[in-house]
Scaffold this motif. Structure first.
Motif, mmCIF file in Angstrom:
data_model
loop_
_atom_site.group_PDB
_atom_site.id
_atom_site.type_symbol
_atom_site.label_atom_id
_atom_site.label_comp_id
_atom_site.label_asym_id
_atom_site.label_seq_id
_atom_site.Cartn_x
_atom_site.Cartn_y
_atom_site.Cartn_z
ATOM 1 N N GLY A 1 -8.570 -32.730 14.288
ATOM 2 C CA GLY A 1 -9.295 -32.337 15.489
ATOM 3 C C GLY A 1 -9.851 -33.542 16.226
ATOM 4 N N TYR A 2 -9.726 -33.491 17.556
ATOM 5 C CA TYR A 2 -10.265 -34.547 18.418
ATOM 6 C C TYR A 2 -11.318 -33.881 19.282
ATOM 7 N N TYR A 3 -12.567 -34.256 19.079
ATOM 8 C CA TYR A 3 -13.664 -33.601 19.772
ATOM 9 C C TYR A 3 -14.322 -34.548 20.768
ATOM 10 N N ASN B 1 -15.205 -39.112 21.368
ATOM 11 C CA ASN B 1 -14.423 -39.808 20.341
ATOM 12 C C ASN B 1 -14.862 -39.486 18.915
ATOM 13 N N MET B 2 -15.174 -38.230 18.704
ATOM 14 C CA MET B 2 -15.455 -37.759 17.343
ATOM 15 C C MET B 2 -14.190 -37.074 16.839
ATOM 16 N N LEU B 3 -13.645 -37.566 15.741
ATOM 17 C CA LEU B 3 -12.461 -36.951 15.162
ATOM 18 C C LEU B 3 -12.777 -36.462 13.751
ATOM 19 N N VAL B 4 -12.123 -35.428 13.367
ATOM 20 C CA VAL B 4 -12.384 -34.897 12.027
ATOM 21 C C VAL B 4 -11.101 -34.931 11.205
ATOM 22 N N MET B 5 -11.246 -35.396 9.982
ATOM 23 C CA MET B 5 -10.104 -35.631 9.103
ATOM 24 C C MET B 5 -10.351 -34.920 7.774
ATOM 25 N N SER B 6 -9.323 -34.268 7.279
ATOM 26 C CA SER B 6 -9.435 -33.624 5.976
ATOM 27 C C SER B 6 -8.638 -34.430 4.957
ATOM 28 N N GLU B 7 -9.333 -34.952 3.967
ATOM 29 C CA GLU B 7 -8.690 -35.768 2.929
ATOM 30 C C GLU B 7 -8.486 -34.896 1.693
ATOM 31 N N LYS B 8 -7.227 -34.763 1.284
ATOM 32 C CA LYS B 8 -6.942 -34.013 0.067
ATOM 33 C C LYS B 8 -7.125 -34.952 -1.107
ATOM 34 N N GLY C 1 17.952 -30.863 17.585
ATOM 35 C CA GLY C 1 17.915 -30.591 19.034
ATOM 36 C C GLY C 1 17.070 -31.612 19.755
ATOM 37 N N PHE C 2 17.019 -32.827 19.215
ATOM 38 C CA PHE C 2 16.221 -33.940 19.721
ATOM 39 C C PHE C 2 14.762 -33.836 19.269
ATOM 40 N N TRP C 3 13.895 -34.649 19.854
ATOM 41 C CA TRP C 3 12.561 -34.854 19.272
ATOM 42 C C TRP C 3 11.436 -34.422 20.198
ATOM 43 N N THR C 4 10.416 -33.816 19.617
ATOM 44 C CA THR C 4 9.236 -33.410 20.376
ATOM 45 C C THR C 4 8.046 -34.264 19.958
ATOM 46 N N PRO C 5 7.504 -35.066 20.866
ATOM 47 C CA PRO C 5 6.335 -35.874 20.506
ATOM 48 C C PRO C 5 5.168 -34.991 20.040
ATOM 49 N N THR C 6 4.454 -35.457 19.034
ATOM 50 C CA THR C 6 3.301 -34.714 18.522
ATOM 51 C C THR C 6 2.079 -35.101 19.353
ATOM 52 N N ILE C 7 1.826 -34.284 20.378
ATOM 53 C CA ILE C 7 0.788 -34.660 21.351
ATOM 54 C C ILE C 7 -0.511 -33.890 21.131
ATOM 55 N N HIS C 8 -0.591 -33.186 20.004
ATOM 56 C CA HIS C 8 -1.744 -32.310 19.787
ATOM 57 C C HIS C 8 -3.083 -33.032 19.920
ATOM 58 N N LEU C 9 -3.232 -34.151 19.216
ATOM 59 C CA LEU C 9 -4.526 -34.843 19.237
ATOM 60 C C LEU C 9 -4.841 -35.350 20.634
ATOM 61 N N PHE D 1 -3.384 -26.801 23.226
ATOM 62 C CA PHE D 1 -3.438 -27.277 21.845
ATOM 63 C C PHE D 1 -4.898 -27.304 21.413
ATOM 64 N N ARG D 2 -5.209 -26.502 20.418
ATOM 65 C CA ARG D 2 -6.602 -26.485 19.962
ATOM 66 C C ARG D 2 -6.668 -26.957 18.522
ATOM 67 N N PRO D 3 -7.788 -27.561 18.146
ATOM 68 C CA PRO D 3 -7.940 -27.901 16.736
ATOM 69 C C PRO D 3 -8.100 -26.631 15.908
ATOM 70 N N PRO D 4 -7.745 -26.594 14.646
ATOM 71 C CA PRO D 4 -7.173 -27.713 13.907
ATOM 72 C C PRO D 4 -5.657 -27.806 14.108
ATOM 73 N N TYR D 5 -5.153 -29.009 13.994
ATOM 74 C CA TYR D 5 -3.718 -29.262 14.130
ATOM 75 C C TYR D 5 -2.937 -28.523 13.061
ATOM 76 N N THR D 6 -3.515 -28.431 11.890
ATOM 77 C CA THR D 6 -2.884 -27.733 10.777
ATOM 78 C C THR D 6 -3.999 -27.039 9.988
ATOM 79 N N PRO D 7 -3.701 -25.944 9.281
ATOM 80 C CA PRO D 7 -4.791 -25.212 8.631
ATOM 81 C C PRO D 7 -5.657 -26.089 7.719
ATOM 82 N N VAL D 8 -6.952 -25.853 7.775
ATOM 83 C CA VAL D 8 -7.912 -26.602 6.970
ATOM 84 C C VAL D 8 -8.632 -25.612 6.061
#
Lengths: 998, 89
Positions: free
Chosen positions: A247-249, A252-259, A418-426, A585-592
C-alpha cells in the motif's frame, strides 16, 4: 512417481535437502527452495482446485503473486489459513494443503454441474435470479450461495501466532529487487543514503533470475547476487526478502508485510509470524516489474495452460518441467525465450506466433536450435478436461478475423505470452494519474504526485540496458540531494538480445459453429461472453462492468485479466483503451493477513484496561467488574449465591440505612491553576463561578456551543488561584481538550493552566446516614460536623499520616463525602475505611447500586446527558445563569429549545409496581395505535427503588413538565413488553434534598 | 497517514493528532448581541471546500497544543502549519 518432472540439474533449489509434504492427503517429496506449486508440478500434479462459479478444474497459471488459480487451504502447526497462493507458499517439511471450492473432492466435484449449466449462469445471473421472493434471500439463497462459493475456510480458533508492527523512516524505499531496484538501491546506498530494499519473493533479483543476460562480465543472476551481498554489508541499507509493499498512502507512507515465519514448519520462539512495516520514505523507487498477460482462446482455463514466463521460471528457478510436449503460443519474443529453455533441456516445443514474419536475435536463436515455429498461427482451443491433452490450432489472417483450417496437435501444456503489463499498482495508489502507452498496449505511470518514481519494466521499459542506466542515475541523483554525497558509479556493460515488436493481438476469434468459453478472468470465471452481455445490458463505465461481471475482483484482483478486459470493452464500444480507462487500484496490492494488520493490538491489548489502585482489593472481595470507558469498575460485590439484582439492592439499601463506600477513582480530574481560573470556569459552566469561596465546591454543567449538555461535575476551589475539576469518567479526555481549545485558541488572554490529574488521585465516596460518624473516626483531629464541613464544603485532612482531600459532595443523594489521596495510598485509604467502618456496618457498593441511588434521586448521568439534551431537558435550567455569557448560551434561544412542549426528565412507575421497564422503551399514549406509534419519550435509566421497593425509571418525555400524573404505556418491542405506567416527578426520593444537607 | 509538522515538536504522524475542524471560524465575542444567522454560521455552517483549507488539529498524544494546518482537502498536501496564536498571512 517421485518428482518425475524434475530435471536432473539446475535450478536454485537445494537438492541436498528433501522435504516431504501432503496435498489433499497424499504425500509427495520436494526440495528446500521449492514453492508448493513447483513441488506439485515436479510431481506432475496439475489439478489443484475448482473454479469459483462453474467449478471447472483449475491448475497453475503463474508462478507468483499474480496466480489466479492455485489458491489452497494451508495447515501449519495446528493452525489453518485460507487463500494461500501455492505459487507463493514456500515448501517446508510437513506442509499440508488442501484444495478449496470443491466437494467432495477436487477430482470429483458435484458443483461442476454448474459447468454444464453455464448457459444459464451468465453475468449478473445471481443479481437477476435471487431477487424474489424477497424473503428467500436470507433463508435460502444466501446460505446456499455462501456454501457453494468461497475460496477456503477461515479458522474459528484463536490465532496463536504473534504479529508485530514496526515504524521505520528512510531516505529511499525501493519496491522490488529486479535490475532497476538493485541499480537504484546500489547507487543510493553508495551515496550514504538510508535505503530499504523490499522484495516479495524469497530470492532477490526479479527477472534476472530467469533471463539470459550478462551484466559486466557475469550472468544477470550472479550480478544480482553480488549487489545484494554488498548491500547487506552496508550499515545504511536494509534488504528484506519475503516482504511485500502492498500500500502507498499519503505523504510517502508505505506499508509492507514481511513474512517472517511462513516458510518454516513453525514460528520460532519470540519471533512473529508476520511483521507489518509502516515506512515513511523521503523518496520511493517503484521497481515492481511487469506481469505477463495471457492471450484469450477457447478453454484457456484448462489445467496445463499457463503463462510462458511461469513455465520458464519453474524450469530455471526450480528445475521443473511443466510438460514434456509443450506448445508455446505467443504474440511477442518472450515465448521464444521459454521455448529456448525447453529445448536446452531436451524437450521439443512447438511455437505458434500470431505474427506473420517476425525477426529478431531471439527468434534467430530459436531457429538455430531447430525449434518448430509456425507463424500466423494461433491456438483456437485447448482440449482436455482436467489437463491439456491437445490443442486445436489454426492459421489466422492478417486482420486476425479469419481462421484457417483447424488442426489438432498433441501437447501436454500450453505456454501463453500476450506481452507484458507493467505493475503500476503502487504508483497509481500514490495518486499518480496513469497514461496509456501505445507501443506496449498498457498503462504506465504518468506525472508523479508524491515523491515517487517508477523505473524499469514497471514503467514500460523492457530494455535491460536502458533500465540499468536510468536506475543507476536516478538512485544516484535522488540520494545526492539528500546526503550531498556524489560517489560516481560506473554503469556496467549489458549483453542482452534485442526483441522485435509485439503483435497487438490478444483474443482468438471463435471458429464457426463453436461456442468455447474464452476466459478473461480465471479466478472468477468471467468469459468474453459475460462482458459482452454486460455491455449489451447497458453497463458502460468500466467500474460498473467490473462489479456486474466480477471481472478483476477476488484475491488476484485481476493481475492477469484487467488489460484484456479493457481491450474487449474498447473493441465492443469502438473506443480506444485509454478512453475506457482502468478501474481504480486500491491497496492492498495482494491479500494481507488480518493478523498482520491488527498486530499486537489483540485481546486485552486492543484497548488497554485501566484499573484503580484499589483493584486488587475489589478482586479479593468478589467484585464483579464492568467496563466503564477504559476503566474496569466493580459492578457489585457478590455474596454467596447472590445475583446482580440481589447484590445491588443489598448494597444500595445499606447506603440508605448505614454507610457504603464506592471507588470513584475513575472520575476525570483536571487541575486548574492561574489568576484567571475563575473567569475560565465562569465561561465554561452555565452557572456563576466568580464568587465561589476558597474551600467550597460547586456543581456545574457545561455545554457545547450548540447548547447541548457536554458534561457535568463538581469543581472545588482549593486555594485562591487553584481549582480541582471533576468530570464524568467517559468525558474526561474530551473535557480536557475542550478547555485547551478555548484557552489556546479562543481566549489566549486568560492566564490559566490545565492538566489532567485523573491518575494522580484515588477516590472513595463514603455515603449514607452514618458517613459522618465514620469520617469523624477517620479524621479524629478535624472538625467534620455539619458546621465544620457543611454541604459542598472542602477541607484538607490527615488520614493516619496520609495527606487527604475531603469533599462533602453527593451523587447518591445521601449525606456523603469523597476522600481523595495520592494514588499510591489508595489501597491504604480503602482498607482503613473498611476497617474503621466495620462498626457502622459499612459495605462497599458497585456501579449498579450507584446507579440505583442516583436514579431514584433523579440525578442525571450519561444516559440522560446523551448528546441530545439541553439543561432544561434535565431539569437543570436553574443552573443556567441569565446574567453572564458562557459557552453555548446563545444556542439556548433556538426556537426548538424554548418550545412550550419541550422534552423533559420525568420519573416513571409501572402501575402494577412490579414490572421493571426495559431501558430504551418508548413511551406512547395508546398501546393499540397503528404503527408507527407516535413516540412521546424514552426510558433513559431503570432501577429497583430500594426506598419504595418497586421499579422506578427515568425518562425524557415530550412536554414532560405537564405530564406528571398522566398514564402512558412503556413499549419495548425488543423485549416484547407493553407496560402501563404512571408519570411522576424525577425526584422520587427526598425531593427537597434534605439528606445531603443533614 | 498524513505527516504533520507540529510547530512545537516537528514532523509527526497523523495518529498523534486529532482533527478540530475549520480554523477560520471565529467565535463571536462574549456578551455581544449576535443575530441568529451569525450564530448559525458560527455553530453549524461550514464550507466543504475542495482545495486549500485552513484547519485545526490538536497534538493530542504529543504537546497537546492546538495548531493550524493548511491542507489541500483533495490531495492531502500540507502547505504550512502554524501555532495557535500565529497569524496566518
Amino acid at each position: 512417481m517421485t518428482q518425475a518432472f524434475r530435471i536432473e540439474n539446475g535450478g536454485l533449489i537445494n537438492r541436498d535437502k528433501k522435504l516431504s509434504f501432503k496435498f489433499n492427503g497424499k504425500t509427495y517429496l520436494g526440495y528446500e527452495g521449492d514453492t508448493l506449486a513447483s513441488a506439485l508440478l515436479a510431481n506432475g500434479v496439475h489439478l489443484v482446485g475448482r473454479s469459483f462459479k462453474y467449478h471447472r478444474p483449475r491448475g497453475f497459471f503463474g508462478a507468483g503473486v499474480d496466480e489466479p488459480y492455485a489458491v489452497v487451504q494451508l495447515y501449519r502447526n495446528g493452525e489453518t489459513e485460507p487463500n494461500i497462493k501455492a505459487t507463493e507458499q514456500e515448501l517446508f517439511e510437513g506442509l499440508e494443503a488442501k484444495s478449496v471450492n470443491c466437494w467432495p473432492s477436487v477430482n470429483f466435484d458435484i458443483g461442476a454441474i454448474n459447468n454444464f449449466l453455464k448457459i444459464f449462469l451468465p453475468a449478473g445471473f445471481y443479481y437477476k435470479t435471487f431477487m424474489w421472493p424477497k424473503s428467500f434471500w436470507y433463508r435460502i439463497y444466501e446460505p446456499f450461495i455462501r456454501k457453494a462459493a468461497g475460496l477456503g475456510v477461515a479458522s474459528t480458533k484463536h490465532d496463536k501466532e504473534r504479529y508485530e508492527h514496526k515504524y521505520e523512516y528512510c531516505d529511499l524505499l525501493i519496491a522490488g529487487s529486479g535490475p532497476s531496484g538493485l541499480a537504484g538501491a546500489y547507487a543510493a546506498a553508495k551515496n550514504g543514503a538510508k535505503v530499504i530494499l523490499a522484495e516479495d519473493k524469497p530470492r532477490f533479483g526479479g527477472s534476472l533470475l530467469t533471463s539470459d543476460v550478462n551484466i559486466g562480465n557475469q550472468s544477470g543472476k550472479d550480478w544480482a547476487e553480488g549487489i545484494i551481498a554488498e548491500l547487506k554489508t552496508m550499515p545504511n541499507v536494509v534488504v528484506k526478502n519475503r516482504s511485500q509493499i502492498f500500500g502507498y498512502y499519503d505523504h510517502n507512507m508505505l506499508v509492507m508485510s514481511e513474512k517472517v515465519s511462513d516458510h518454516l514448519p513453525s514460528t520460532k520462539k519470540y519471533h512473529p509470524n508476520k511483521r507489518l512495516w509502516y515506512i515513511r520514505a523521503k523518496e520511493v523507487l517503484i521497481s515492481s516489474g511487469s506481469i505477463e498477460r495471457p492471450i484469450v482462446f477457447g478453454n484457456n482455463d484448462t489445467p496445463g495452460v499457463m503463462l510462458s514466463s511461469a513455465a520458464k521460471e519453474y524450469l530455471k528457478v526450480y528445475g521443473v518441467l511443466v510438460g514434456r510436449k509443450p506448445l508455446v503460443f505467443t504474440n511477442n519474443d518472450s515465448g521464444y525465450e521459454t521455448a529456448i529453455e525447453f529445448k536446452k533441456h531436451g524437450v521439443d516445443p512447438v511455437v505458434l506466433d500470431s505474427r506473420k514474419n517476425p525477426e529478431s536475435e531471439i527468434i534467430d536463436e530459436a531457429k538455430n536450435l531447430g525449434i518448430n515455429i509456425k507463424n500466423s498461427y494461433v491456438v483456437v482451443a485447448a482440449q482436455g478436461y482436467k489437463k491439456v491433452k491437445s490443442a486445436d490450432i489454426a492459421s489466422i489472417s492478417e486482420d486476425k478475423k479469419q481462421l484457417g483450417k483447424i488442426e489438432n496437435i498433441q501437447c501436454d501444456c500450453i505456454c501463453v505470452s500476450g506481452f507484458w503489463t507493467p505493475t503500476i499498482h503502487l504508483a497509481s495508489q500514490s495518486g499518480n494519474k496513469t497514461k496509456f502507452k501505445e507501443e506496449i498496449d498498457a498503462f504506465v505511470p504518468g506525472q508523479s504526485k508524491q515523491n515517487e518514481i517508477t523505473l524499469g519494466a514497471a514503467n514500460g521499459v523492457f530494455s535491460l540496458e536502458e533500465t540499468l542506466k536510468t536506475s543507476f542515475t536516478v538512485g544516484s541523483e535522488l540520494s545526492k540531494k539528500i546526503t550531498e554525497n556524489d560517489n560516481k558509479i560506473a554503469i556496467p556493460n549489458v549483453v542482452e538480445k534485442k526483441s522485435s515488436q509485439h503483435d497487438k493481438f490478444w483474443c482468438v476469434p471463435l471458429p464457426k459453429g463453436k461456442n468455447y468459453k474464452r476466459f478473461l478472468d480465471f479466478q472468477n470465471d468471467v468469459a468474453v461472453s459475460d462482458v459482452e452481455i454486460a455491455l449489451r445490458e447497458g453497463y458502460r463505465s468500466i467500474e460498473h462492468v467490473k462489479r456486474y461481471t466480477t471481472l478483476g475482483m477476488a484475491t488476484d484482483q485481476g493481475k492477469t485479466s484487467n488489460l484484456n478486459g479493457l481491450q474487449l470493452v474498447s473493441e465492443i464500444e469502438n473506443k480506444v483503451v485509454p478512453a475506457v480507462g482502468h478501474t481504480t487500484f486500491r491497496p492492498p496490492y495482494t491479500p494481507v493477513s488480518i493478523g498482520a494488520i491488527v498486530g499486537r493490538e489483540v485481546g486485552k491489548h486492543s484497548k488497554p484496561t485501566r484499573k484503580s489502585p484499589m483493584h486488587s482489593w475489589h478482586e479479593k472481595n468478589n467484585a464483579v467488574f464492568v467496563d466503564a470507558g477504559v476503566w474496569l469498575r466493580p459492578r457489585y460485590y457478590k455474596r454467596g449465591n447472590e445475583n446482580l439484582f440481589e447484590a445491588s439492592k443489598r448494597e444500595a439499601k445499606n447506603v440508605r440505612t448505614n454507610v457504603g463506600v464506592c471507588d470513584v477513582t475513575t472520575l476525570g480530574k483536571i487541575d486548574i491553576k492561574g489568576p484567571d481560573a475563575a473567569e475560565l470556569l465562569n465561561r465554561v459552566y452555565t452557572n456563576a463561578w466568580l464568587k465561589l469561596p476558597v474551600g467550597k465546591a460547586r456543581y456545574g454543567v457545561m455545554l457545547r456551543e450548540d447548547g447541548i449538555v457536554m458534561d457535568d461535575g463538581t469543581t472545588t476551589r482549593i486555594s485562591e488561584n487553584h481549582y480541582h475539576m471533576t468530570t464524568t469518567t467517559a468525558q474526561a479526555a474530551n473535557v480536557l481538550s475542550h478547555l485547551e481549545y478555548y484557552l489556546q485558541l479562543v481566549w489566549p488572554e486568560l492566564n490559566v493552566n490545565v492538566v489532567s490529574t485523573t491518575e494522580q488521585w484515588a477516590g472513595a465516596a463514603i455515603a449514607g446516614p452514618k458517613s459522618r460518624d465514620l469520617l469523624q473516626k477517620l479524621f479524629p483531629n478535624f472538625d467534620v460536623s455539619n458546621e465544620g464541613l457543611p454541604f459542598m464544603g472542602y477541607m484538607e485532612g490527615d488520614l493516619f499520616g496520609v495527606k487527604a482531600r475531603i469533599f462533602r459532595i453527593s451523587f447518591s443523594g445521601e449525606l456523603a463525602y469523597e476522600v481523595n489521596v495520592e494514588s499510591d495510598y489508595g489501597n491504604f485509604m480503602w482498607e482503613k475505611i473498611m476497617e474503621v467502618g466495620k462498626e457502622f456496618n459499612i459495605q462497599p457498593y458497585g456501579t449498579e447500586a450507584l446507579s440505583t441511588l442516583r436514579i431514584e434521586m433523579g440525578h442525571v448521568a450519561g444516559s440522560e446527558l446523551d448528546g441530545r439534551t439541553i439543561p432544561f431537558d434535565n431539569a437543570l435550567e436553574g443552573l443556567v445563569s441569565k446574567k453572564k455569557d458562557f459557552i453555548g448560551k446563545r444556542s439556548l434561544q433556538r426556537s426548538a429549545f424554548i418550545a412550550e412542549d419541550r422534552q423533559r426528565i420525568v420519573g416513571v412507575v409501572p402501575l402494577d409496581k412490579k414490572t421493571s421497564i426495559p431501558e430504551g422503551s418508548h413511551l406512547v399514549k395508546d398501546d393499540k395505535a397503528p404503527l408507527p406509534n407516535p413516540k412521546l419519550g424514552h426510558i433513559s435509566a431503570s432501577c429497583w427503588s430500594v426506598e419504595y421497593d418497586n421499579p422506578f425509571s427515568l425518562a425524557i418525555l415530550k412536554d414532560g413538565k405537564k405530564m406528571i400524573g398522566e398514564k402512558l404505556f412503556a413499549m419495548s418491542p425488543l423485549k416484547n413488553k407493553v407496560i402501563p405506567v404512571e408519570i411522576v416527578s424525577s425526584h422520587y426520593v427526598d425531593p427537597k434534598g434534605e439528606r445531603v444537607r443533614s | 497517514m498524513l505527516y504533520i509538522n507540529c510547530p512545537h515538536c516537528g514532523m509527526r504522524s497523523q495518529n498523534e493528532f486529532s482533527y478540530g475542524g475549520d480554523a477560520s471560524v471565529k467565535r463571536p465575542e462574549l456578551n455581544k448581541e449576535v443575530s441568529d444567522q451569525e450564530w448559525d454560521n458560527f455553530v453549524y455552517n461550514r464550507k466543504s471546500l475542495r482545495g486549500k483549507h485552513l484547519e485545526l488539529w490538536q497534538h493530542i498524544s504529543g504537546c497537546r497544543q492546538w495548531i493550524k494546518v493548511e491542507r489541500d482537502t483533495a490531495t492531502h498536501e500540507i502547505f504550512r502549519t502554524f501555532k495557535a496564536d500565529e497569524e496566518v498571512a
